[in-house]
Design a protein around this motif. Structure first.
Motif, mmCIF file in Angstrom:
data_model
loop_
_atom_site.group_PDB
_atom_site.id
_atom_site.type_symbol
_atom_site.label_atom_id
_atom_site.label_comp_id
_atom_site.label_asym_id
_atom_site.label_seq_id
_atom_site.Cartn_x
_atom_site.Cartn_y
_atom_site.Cartn_z
ATOM 1 N N ASP A 1 66.315 27.420 -9.091
ATOM 2 C CA ASP A 1 67.203 28.622 -9.542
ATOM 3 C C ASP A 1 66.817 29.975 -10.132
ATOM 4 O OD1 ASP A 1 69.762 29.683 -10.765
ATOM 5 O OD2 ASP A 1 69.899 27.892 -12.347
ATOM 6 N N PRO A 2 66.643 30.759 -9.049
ATOM 7 C CA PRO A 2 67.059 32.160 -9.560
ATOM 8 C C PRO A 2 67.561 32.985 -10.225
ATOM 9 C CG PRO A 2 68.125 31.358 -7.386
ATOM 10 C CD PRO A 2 68.085 30.183 -7.347
ATOM 11 N N ARG A 3 68.296 33.139 -10.821
ATOM 12 C CA ARG A 3 69.194 33.589 -12.172
ATOM 13 C C ARG A 3 68.008 33.381 -13.273
ATOM 14 N NH1 ARG A 3 74.012 30.250 -13.037
ATOM 15 N NH2 ARG A 3 72.487 28.301 -12.941
ATOM 16 N N VAL A 4 68.014 34.812 -13.457
ATOM 17 C CA VAL A 4 67.042 35.505 -15.023
ATOM 18 C C VAL A 4 67.804 35.674 -15.711
ATOM 19 C CG1 VAL A 4 64.929 33.971 -13.837
ATOM 20 C CG2 VAL A 4 65.777 36.743 -13.815
ATOM 21 N N ALA A 5 67.034 35.731 -17.090
ATOM 22 C CA ALA A 5 68.176 37.246 -17.784
ATOM 23 C C ALA A 5 66.743 37.097 -18.623
ATOM 24 C CB ALA A 5 68.461 37.036 -19.349
ATOM 25 N N LEU A 6 66.233 38.301 -18.739
ATOM 26 C CA LEU A 6 65.367 38.953 -20.141
ATOM 27 C C LEU A 6 65.829 39.942 -21.074
ATOM 28 C CD1 LEU A 6 64.496 41.809 -17.890
ATOM 29 C CD2 LEU A 6 63.911 40.241 -15.972
ATOM 30 N N THR A 7 64.941 40.400 -21.792
ATOM 31 C CA THR A 7 64.623 41.467 -22.970
ATOM 32 C C THR A 7 63.661 42.000 -22.676
ATOM 33 O OG1 THR A 7 63.927 39.866 -24.688
ATOM 34 C CG2 THR A 7 66.709 40.420 -24.679
ATOM 35 N N VAL A 8 63.782 43.473 -22.790
ATOM 36 C CA VAL A 8 62.283 44.302 -22.890
ATOM 37 C C VAL A 8 62.616 45.463 -23.711
ATOM 38 C CG1 VAL A 8 61.467 46.200 -21.751
ATOM 39 C CG2 VAL A 8 62.786 44.296 -20.162
ATOM 40 N N THR A 9 61.418 44.962 -25.034
ATOM 41 C CA THR A 9 62.022 45.908 -26.056
ATOM 42 C C THR A 9 60.996 47.077 -26.241
ATOM 43 O OG1 THR A 9 62.424 43.966 -26.731
ATOM 44 C CG2 THR A 9 61.318 45.646 -28.811
ATOM 45 N N ASP A 10 61.290 48.169 -26.981
ATOM 46 C CA ASP A 10 60.481 49.339 -26.945
ATOM 47 C C ASP A 10 59.435 49.169 -27.707
ATOM 48 O OD1 ASP A 10 59.641 51.830 -27.174
ATOM 49 O OD2 ASP A 10 61.284 52.800 -27.136
ATOM 50 N N PRO A 11 58.052 49.781 -27.354
ATOM 51 C CA PRO A 11 57.291 49.178 -28.295
ATOM 52 C C PRO A 11 57.244 49.998 -29.395
ATOM 53 C CG PRO A 11 56.043 50.478 -26.621
ATOM 54 C CD PRO A 11 57.573 49.078 -26.118
ATOM 55 N N ALA A 12 57.787 51.416 -28.766
ATOM 56 C CA ALA A 12 57.628 52.293 -30.319
ATOM 57 C C ALA A 12 58.844 52.677 -31.291
ATOM 58 C CB ALA A 12 57.602 53.928 -29.437
ATOM 59 N N GLN A 13 59.353 51.496 -30.868
ATOM 60 C CA GLN A 13 61.514 51.668 -31.393
ATOM 61 C C GLN A 13 61.951 50.347 -31.752
ATOM 62 O OE1 GLN A 13 64.718 54.447 -30.936
ATOM 63 N NE2 GLN A 13 63.054 55.797 -29.551
ATOM 64 N N LEU A 14 61.229 49.226 -31.729
ATOM 65 C CA LEU A 14 61.498 47.644 -32.171
ATOM 66 C C LEU A 14 62.989 47.312 -31.829
ATOM 67 C CD1 LEU A 14 58.297 46.259 -33.703
ATOM 68 C CD2 LEU A 14 58.133 46.836 -30.800
ATOM 69 N N ARG A 15 63.601 48.070 -32.940
ATOM 70 C CA ARG A 15 65.297 47.688 -32.980
ATOM 71 C C ARG A 15 65.659 48.278 -30.932
ATOM 72 N NH1 ARG A 15 68.169 47.063 -37.468
ATOM 73 N NH2 ARG A 15 69.293 48.501 -36.295
ATOM 74 N N ARG A 16 65.380 49.126 -30.377
ATOM 75 C CA ARG A 16 65.231 49.779 -28.767
ATOM 76 C C ARG A 16 64.802 48.150 -27.780
ATOM 77 N NH1 ARG A 16 63.449 52.951 -25.296
ATOM 78 N NH2 ARG A 16 65.193 53.780 -23.738
ATOM 79 N N TYR A 17 66.768 47.521 -27.167
ATOM 80 C CA TYR A 17 66.236 46.747 -26.079
ATOM 81 C C TYR A 17 66.356 46.833 -24.999
ATOM 82 C CZ TYR A 17 69.493 43.644 -27.725
ATOM 83 O OH TYR A 17 70.675 43.923 -28.020
ATOM 84 N N PHE A 18 66.412 46.468 -23.605
ATOM 85 C CA PHE A 18 67.628 46.360 -23.297
ATOM 86 C C PHE A 18 67.461 45.041 -22.872
ATOM 87 C CE2 PHE A 18 65.778 50.772 -21.979
ATOM 88 C CZ PHE A 18 67.819 51.005 -21.432
#
Length: 127
Positions: free
Chosen positions: A57-74
């Motif tokens: 199943d090629p569907r995925v989800a991910l988060t990427v966290t900014d190491p300089a601002q841990l509250r900032r993510y995509f």
């Protein structure tokens, strides 16, 4: 992809990748992450659970966290377009330089077959 996300993907930012198990339950793995400017790239091993899940199943989800601002993510939801072996060893060595400042330690041994997941983002959010 927004430029802010591309910039973050080129840093030593941690990523959490979610795939789906055969029974429909989620499986999450913390990974290193990269980009070619259009796709999200994640390096893994051919025999790992996440690889088997993606092949089914090629569907995925991910988060990427900014190491300089841990509250900032995509957050990215998308589809794996390709699981490729070509260039995967060189890619993990490049990621090790970024994340560790040296060569990849080959935790599971050099006989592992490395792969790169080429992920097409379909929905992007974050703060």
């Amino acid at each position: 992809m927004p430029e802010d996300l591309i910039e973050l993907l080129r840093q030593p930012a941690l990523c959490n990748l979610a795939t789906t198990m055969p029974d429909g339950s989620p499986q999450i793995t913390q990974t290193w992450v990269d980009t070619d400017g259009e796709h999200v790239l994640i390096n893994s091993v051919l025999t790992h659970v996440k690889t088997r899940n993606i092949q089914r199943d090629p569907r995925v989800a991910l988060t990427v966290t900014d190491p300089a601002q841990l509250r900032r993510y995509f957050q990215v939801r998308g589809r794996v377009l390709e699981v490729r072996t070509e260039g995967a060893v060189e890619h993990i060595e490049q990621l090790a330089q970024r994340y560790l400042g040296g060569p990849y330690p080959w935790y599971g041994g050099r006989d592992q077959v490395r792969v790169v997941f080429v992920i097409e983002p379909q929905r992007i959010g974050g703060i």
